[in-house]
Design an enzyme around this catalytic site. Sequence first.
Site: not given
Length: 380
Positions: A281, A283
């Site tokens: 992921t 960010f």
Amino acid sequence: MDLKECREQIDRIDTEILRLFSERMEVTKDVAKYKIENGMPVLDSSRERQKLISVSEKVAPELSNYAVSLYSLMMELSRANQNRMMPHDTTIADTIDNALRNTHPVFPDHALVACQGVEGAYSQIACDKLFGLANISYCATFEDVFNAIENGLCQYGVIPVENSTAGSVNQVYDLMINHHFNIVRSVRIKVDHNLVVNEGARLEDIREIYSHPQAISQCSMFLSKLSGVKVTPVANTAVAAKMVADSGRKDVAALSSEACIRLYNLQCLKRSVQDMGNNFTRFICISKDLEIYPGADRTSLMIVLPHQQGSLYRIINRFNALGINMVKLESRPMPDRNFEFMFYFDISASVYSDSFRQLMCELNELADEFAYLGSYSEVV
């Protein structure tokens, strides 16, 4: 004729094409001078349309589309060459130069940072990777993170924008339209979702599983094999783990991180249950003020393009003409406009390069609306 002779012939033709291309680009400089003297824009859509029609008619039918594609790129290169000579609005470029001069050369180790969720959330893990020792203020929603930055309650915020298997976090991209912020850094976090329970619970006992919608999506194959189990979306993977711990029940579970197992004194029934092992992921770290740290080589932009044929093609062609690589394109509907979209671009280019500065000076002319979101480097 053998292959060697064919290639030698192609080389001779290419040499002549390059000579003519250079000659053509020199003529476009004279065109630019004339347009400057007479206050004319670089783009003449009518002229280009007629030129493409003419080109398509001068070649064999089977080559028509190829010729149009070639000349579309040629004209984009000509416009880029002309634009280098034209006067531009340098407001964005000057703002970037000012940020480069005034940003401290070292990214801070300590700061007050807003994250969505609770302790143990992947946002907190990303925050710890970005900062040596951050003072984290936890927010209930992603919008609360944006609000904390806009209102000066925190210096930075950390929010997820995309996952390597589940795609973009659409909720975050929708919020970007309505909030003012600047991206100062990004980070990629390896995501391992574990099925966690209270001590003594067995897999056959589980009747409900909590987790964030993105985590649920990333573990769809594992979840599909469980019968009679309700899957409940919650605000955050760490929130899901805390709900299990607080409940004391043995018939509920959460999809959560390794950190949450230790943090909430839970037991792991199954490790790494996500569909793909290579699950990351991304960010972004946002701030209210524009900060650009040394080594910035990625830039994020929000652009509303004219609602006409070829507008997206032209801006992508401009990236190509300037030697700038586009690494992400996302479109989101604008809620207050019918069938209009905001395009989010991530481009890869050194913030110090001449081509990057030229692009920043030209974007207002290519777009109906344009917002510069920041230039930064990515921690991996």
